[in-house]
Design a protein around this motif. Structure first.
Motif, PDB file in Angstrom:
ATOM      1  N   UNK A 118       0.767  -0.942  -0.412  1.00 28.15           N
ATOM      2  CA  UNK A 118       0.354   0.107   0.144  1.00 28.15           C
ATOM      3  C   UNK A 118       0.910   1.074   0.088  1.00 28.15           C
ATOM      4  N   UNK A 119       0.151   2.270  -0.238  1.00 35.95           N
ATOM      5  CA  UNK A 119       1.141   3.840  -0.558  1.00 35.95           C
ATOM      6  C   UNK A 119       0.578   4.530   0.639  1.00 35.95           C
ATOM      7  N   UNK A 120       1.502   4.400   1.563  1.00 36.93           N
ATOM      8  CA  UNK A 120       1.316   5.262   3.041  1.00 36.93           C
ATOM      9  C   UNK A 120       0.895   6.365   3.055  1.00 36.93           C
ATOM     10  N   UNK A 121       0.953   7.272   2.192  1.00 39.96           N
ATOM     11  CA  UNK A 121       0.856   8.431   1.902  1.00 39.96           C
ATOM     12  C   UNK A 121      -0.074   9.193   1.630  1.00 39.96           C
ATOM     13  N   UNK A 122      -0.819   9.093   0.940  1.00 40.37           N
ATOM     14  CA  UNK A 122      -2.466   9.006   0.320  1.00 40.37           C
ATOM     15  C   UNK A 122      -3.406   9.535   1.247  1.00 40.37           C
ATOM     16  N   UNK A 123      -3.969  10.339   0.506  1.00 43.98           N
ATOM     17  CA  UNK A 123      -5.181  11.472   1.526  1.00 43.98           C
ATOM     18  C   UNK A 123      -5.532  10.281   2.670  1.00 43.98           C
TER      19      UNK A 123
END
Length: 78
Positions: A29-34
């Protein structure tokens, strides 16, 4: 997808991702998403994305990209 998300975030936009639990378990997963919705499986992912979307854009990809695009084009993802 990560590059598009990174660019949108860098430009001040918000990014709402939807990912199946199996990919979270694999630490993809992308940890920086809104916002990030974690769902049970790919079927639930497609359903959730269809609920959230106003439209769809397909970027170059593989067989999975075609499968998702054709599912959206031929009817509701449910």
């Amino acid at each position: 997808m990560g590059g598009v998300a990174d660019s949108a975030l860098a430009a001040g936009g918000s990014v709402h991702g939807v990912i199946p639990q199996s990919l979270v378990d694999g630490e993809i997963e992308h940890s920086g998403l809104t916002r990030l919705d974690v769902v049970a499986d790919m079927h639930a992912r497609k359903s959730r994305m269809a609920e959230l979307a106003d439209g769809f854009v397909a970027l170059p990809g593989g067989a999975g990209t075609f499968e998702e695009l054709f599912e959206v084009a031929t009817g509701p993802a449910c």
